[in-house]
Design a protein around this motif. Sequence first.
Motif, PDB file in Angstrom:
ATOM      1  N   TRP A   1       0.819  -1.215   0.000  1.00 29.90           N
ATOM      2  CA  TRP A   1       0.000   0.000   0.000  1.00 29.90           C
ATOM      3  C   TRP A   1       0.855   1.267   0.000  1.00 29.90           C
ATOM      4  CZ3 TRP A   1       0.754   2.940   4.333  1.00 29.90           C
ATOM      5  CH2 TRP A   1       1.036   2.308   5.543  1.00 29.90           C
TER       6      TRP A   1
ATOM      7  N   GLY B   1     -14.264  -2.409   6.399  1.00 29.46           N
ATOM      8  CA  GLY B   1     -12.945  -3.020   6.541  1.00 29.46           C
ATOM      9  C   GLY B   1     -13.102  -4.497   6.862  1.00 29.46           C
TER      10      GLY B   1
ATOM     11  N   LEU C   1      -8.720   3.331  -3.478  1.00 28.14           N
ATOM     12  CA  LEU C   1      -8.807   2.036  -2.780  1.00 28.14           C
ATOM     13  C   LEU C   1      -9.759   1.105  -3.528  1.00 28.14           C
ATOM     14  CD1 LEU C   1      -9.037   3.169   0.973  1.00 28.14           C
ATOM     15  CD2 LEU C   1      -7.003   2.648  -0.400  1.00 28.14           C
TER      16      LEU C   1
ATOM     17  N   GLN D   1      -8.247  -3.868   0.561  1.00 26.27           N
ATOM     18  CA  GLN D   1      -9.051  -4.084   1.757  1.00 26.27           C
ATOM     19  C   GLN D   1      -8.273  -3.630   2.970  1.00 26.27           C
ATOM     20  OE1 GLN D   1     -10.621  -7.929   2.827  1.00 26.27           O
ATOM     21  NE2 GLN D   1     -12.476  -6.917   3.584  1.00 26.27           N
ATOM     22  N   THR D   2      -8.894  -2.809   3.769  1.00 21.68           N
ATOM     23  CA  THR D   2      -8.216  -2.328   4.972  1.00 21.68           C
ATOM     24  C   THR D   2      -8.744  -3.113   6.174  1.00 21.68           C
ATOM     25  OG1 THR D   2      -9.889  -0.586   5.077  1.00 21.68           O
ATOM     26  CG2 THR D   2      -7.760   0.017   4.159  1.00 21.68           C
ATOM     27  N   GLU D   3      -8.001  -3.052   7.236  1.00 15.79           N
ATOM     28  CA  GLU D   3      -8.394  -3.760   8.457  1.00 15.79           C
ATOM     29  C   GLU D   3      -9.650  -3.101   9.061  1.00 15.79           C
ATOM     30  OE1 GLU D   3      -6.739  -6.435   9.060  1.00 15.79           O
ATOM     31  OE2 GLU D   3      -7.865  -6.894  10.881  1.00 15.79           O
TER      32      GLU D   3
ATOM     33  N   ILE E   1     -13.293   2.521   6.624  1.00 14.17           N
ATOM     34  CA  ILE E   1     -12.904   3.894   6.299  1.00 14.17           C
ATOM     35  C   ILE E   1     -14.197   4.666   6.063  1.00 14.17           C
ATOM     36  CG2 ILE E   1     -11.857   5.338   4.525  1.00 14.17           C
ATOM     37  CD1 ILE E   1      -9.548   3.505   4.422  1.00 14.17           C
TER      38      ILE E   1
ATOM     39  N   LEU F   1      -4.253   4.866   5.077  1.00 13.23           N
ATOM     40  CA  LEU F   1      -3.906   3.440   4.979  1.00 13.23           C
ATOM     41  C   LEU F   1      -3.146   2.991   6.211  1.00 13.23           C
ATOM     42  CD1 LEU F   1      -3.069   3.121   1.193  1.00 13.23           C
ATOM     43  CD2 LEU F   1      -4.851   1.895   2.453  1.00 13.23           C
TER      44      LEU F   1
ATOM     45  N   ALA G   1      -5.718   2.823   9.037  1.00 13.49           N
ATOM     46  CA  ALA G   1      -6.797   1.846   8.799  1.00 13.49           C
ATOM     47  C   ALA G   1      -6.269   0.415   8.803  1.00 13.49           C
ATOM     48  CB  ALA G   1      -7.492   2.137   7.478  1.00 13.49           C
ATOM     49  N   ASN G   2      -4.953   0.246   8.729  1.00  9.52           N
ATOM     50  CA  ASN G   2      -4.407  -1.110   8.773  1.00  9.52           C
ATOM     51  C   ASN G   2      -3.860  -1.462  10.152  1.00  9.52           C
ATOM     52  OD1 ASN G   2      -5.038  -2.181   6.235  1.00  9.52           O
ATOM     53  ND2 ASN G   2      -3.501  -0.845   5.301  1.00  9.52           N
TER      54      ASN G   2
END
Length: 412
Positions: A3, A72, A111, A117-119, A122, A406, A409-410
């Motif tokens: 990312w 997420g 995105l 895909q973020t954890e 968002i 990112l 969010a991760n």
Amino acid sequence: MSWKNLRVNGRRLQESLETMAKIGATPSGGVQRLALSDEDKAARDLFCSWLKEIDCEVTIDEMGNIFGHRPGRNRALPAVMSGSHIDSQPKGGRFDGIFGVMGALEVMRTLHENRVQTERDIVIVDWTNEEGSRFAPAMVSSGVWVGKLERDWAYARTDINGKTQGEELERIGYKGTVPAKAFPLHANYELHIEQGPMLERYGKTIGVPKGVLCLHWYDIYLTGTANQVGPTPMAGRNDCLLAAAEMIQAVNKVAHIQGDMVGTVGEIHNFPNSRNIIPDGVHFTVDVRSWEDAHALSAWEMMAREFQVIADRHGTHLRMETTWRVERAPFNPGLVDNVLEAADSLGYSSHYMVSGAGHDCSYINQIAPAAMIFIPSKGGRSHVEVEESSWEDCEKGTNVLLQCMLKSANEK
Ligand code: GLV
Ligand code: MN
Ligand code: MN
């Protein structure tokens, strides 16, 4: 692809901003999109349709705040949010507020097209009535959202024609049903133009504010005696406009006492506003800002004392209202570092500073970690039609936002 290598599409960001700039475009190149006006509604409708195109879950709350959620992997974790405002000043610019909304949208689009895909979820947001120029105060809907302002008080605020904010929300179809109540946030980033001269002065690309000044608003009402200007001798008049003129001088004088303070009278209404009638009513506003809340408060005490002396000397009646105060917002040091590091890793120069302009991020900062990302304003001009930032800087600021979003969010 890691990312860290993702980049936004500068061309698409420019197109979104140019499309939005057509809604409420003014003949001199600016934008007039007052809160809850038809233009605000048109821009909101377009924004919502863009959110749906990228499969965001759109919700509208009781204050008309628009949220677009991008799920997420772990929906139980507090989300990462970004956004700003779609409304503008009267004869305002094409970047204030809307850049932060279109920048966050560009992050979402990036995105989406890269299937990232973020954890964490968002969330993108448009805060209703950030400017406060149609209905005072500013940042009212983020203020309600964080529990600092009362929803019903906000609904009852009127514009110059007596229309209430609540009525106008309903009229444009944006009085939602979702409670205007904060949900848990892991981080909030707001992207914005600087609105001042510092980045240009120091030749830097990214402004990294350590926080936002406190912001205090007052409304002053004077009443005097109207009379025919010709036959009424100068001595013994109760001229409200003359008293107000001296009060405006007092605001300017007191604001100079502390180096970190600014004081401004930006709005004035004179009654009956006829060249051959001595004015018997004046309403004007006072805006005081400082990095030190205590300085702004003591400045107001000095101003209020001087106002009374002036009013008494002119035989005018004085009423002063404290309309709104928001304390200074020192941003979360960890998120501020994220902004500095993102700028650095992208090879953009940065400048650590304070924000003199108010932002919804001030309120969000009271309930969650928050930080902002600034890009240069040409000539340091803002709240004017010539407000301008380069497309290149818009893209760079949005790349910083992408990296910060990112990263946060991760985080698990
Ligand atoms: C908001 O635009 C403010 O700084 O007044
Ligand atoms: Mn703004
Ligand atoms: Mn503004």
